[in-house]
Design an enzyme around this catalytic site. Structure first.
Site, PDB file in Angstrom:
ATOM      1  N   LYS A  13      61.583  12.924  71.630  1.00 45.08           N
ATOM      2  CA  LYS A  13      61.194  12.137  70.440  1.00 45.08           C
ATOM      3  C   LYS A  13      62.327  12.060  69.418  1.00 45.08           C
ATOM      4  CE  LYS A  13      57.605  14.641  69.295  1.00 45.08           C
ATOM      5  NZ  LYS A  13      57.706  15.674  70.346  1.00 45.08           N
ATOM      6  N   ARG A  88      49.674  15.510  63.956  1.00 47.80           N
ATOM      7  CA  ARG A  88      49.562  16.374  65.138  1.00 47.80           C
ATOM      8  C   ARG A  88      48.127  16.481  65.627  1.00 47.80           C
ATOM      9  NH1 ARG A  88      54.107  19.632  66.266  1.00 47.80           N
ATOM     10  NH2 ARG A  88      55.622  19.672  64.574  1.00 47.80           N
ATOM     11  N   ARG A 123      67.884  25.060  78.888  1.00 42.25           N
ATOM     12  CA  ARG A 123      68.752  25.099  77.705  1.00 42.25           C
ATOM     13  C   ARG A 123      69.317  26.507  77.485  1.00 42.25           C
ATOM     14  NH1 ARG A 123      65.644  21.339  73.238  1.00 42.25           N
ATOM     15  NH2 ARG A 123      64.307  23.160  73.027  1.00 42.25           N
ATOM     16  N   ARG A 156      66.876  30.983  74.270  1.00 40.83           N
ATOM     17  CA  ARG A 156      66.095  31.206  73.044  1.00 40.83           C
ATOM     18  C   ARG A 156      64.640  31.470  73.386  1.00 40.83           C
ATOM     19  NH1 ARG A 156      66.418  26.349  69.180  1.00 40.83           N
ATOM     20  NH2 ARG A 156      65.293  25.524  70.957  1.00 40.83           N
TER      21      ARG A 156
END
Length: 210
Positions: A13, A88, A123, A156
């Protein structure tokens, strides 16, 4: 053009919002960013949000909506805007309606959960300089080592499998019902978010015209 971008975490997004901003010359409004900005600028709603954030609590709907309201009356939103990360939930969408904000188009970037898990789980970030890598799309020259500073690459907490599954569950439970809400208004368009960034952009821009 007043737009809402929907999609699971990692669907792309933010990337598409940047492209549409350039194309249509309208601002992208990311909820997280404007809450931080309102707190920093000490706006009335920002001050309220700060009290919750300092306790580590979620900022309640009425405060988030107040901050959105403060942002949407600014001059740069007169020609339209893109909302990323808001609404949301269906109650938030209803509150947006109650504010008198008429949304022209809602575009969902659709990516299957397995692809999201692979995308986010790949990632890696350098613990020293913060440079980003992806094990599949942008791997480092040497596994686990940052090309720029030689620091250790870390996964992470947000990108760990369990966290990704939790975030996807929250999305399906709370945000996905918005599809039916906006489908009922006839303004929802769904695009395939797996076709590469440029192809997804083409589909998004076409969906704005359709």
């Amino acid at each position: 053009m007043k737009l809402i971008l929907l999609g699971a975490p990692g669907a792309g997004k933010g990337t598409q919002a940047e492209v549409i901003c350039e194309e249509l010359k309208i601002p992208a409004i990311s909820t997280g960013n404007i809450i931080r900005e309102a707190v920093k600028n000490g706006t009335p709603m920002g001050a309220k949000a700060k009290t919750y954030m300092e306790k580590g609590a979620l900022v309640p709907d009425d405060v988030v909506i107040g901050i959105i309201k403060e942002r949407l009356v600014q001059d740069d939103c007169k020609g339209g805007f893109i909302l990323d990360g808001f609404p949301r939930t269906v109650p938030q969408a209803e509150a947006l309606d109650a504010m008198g904000v008429a949304i022209d188009r809602v575009v969902e970037i659709s990516v299957p959960d397995e692809a999201i898990e692979k995308r986010l789980g790949g990632r890696r970030v350098c613990g020293s300089c913060g440079s980003s890598y992806h094990m599949e799309h942008k791997p480092p020259k040497q596994e686990g080592v940052c090309d720029k500073c030689g620091g250790e690459l870390i996964l992470r907490k947000d990108d760990q499998p369990e966290t990704i599954r939790d975030r996807l569950k929250v999305y399906h439970d709370q945000t996905e019902p918005l599809k039916d809400f906006y489908q009922g208004k006839g303004i929802l368009r769904v695009v395939d978010g797996q076709a590469g960034i440029e192809n997804t952009t083409k589909q998004v821009l076409a969906a704005l015209e359709a």
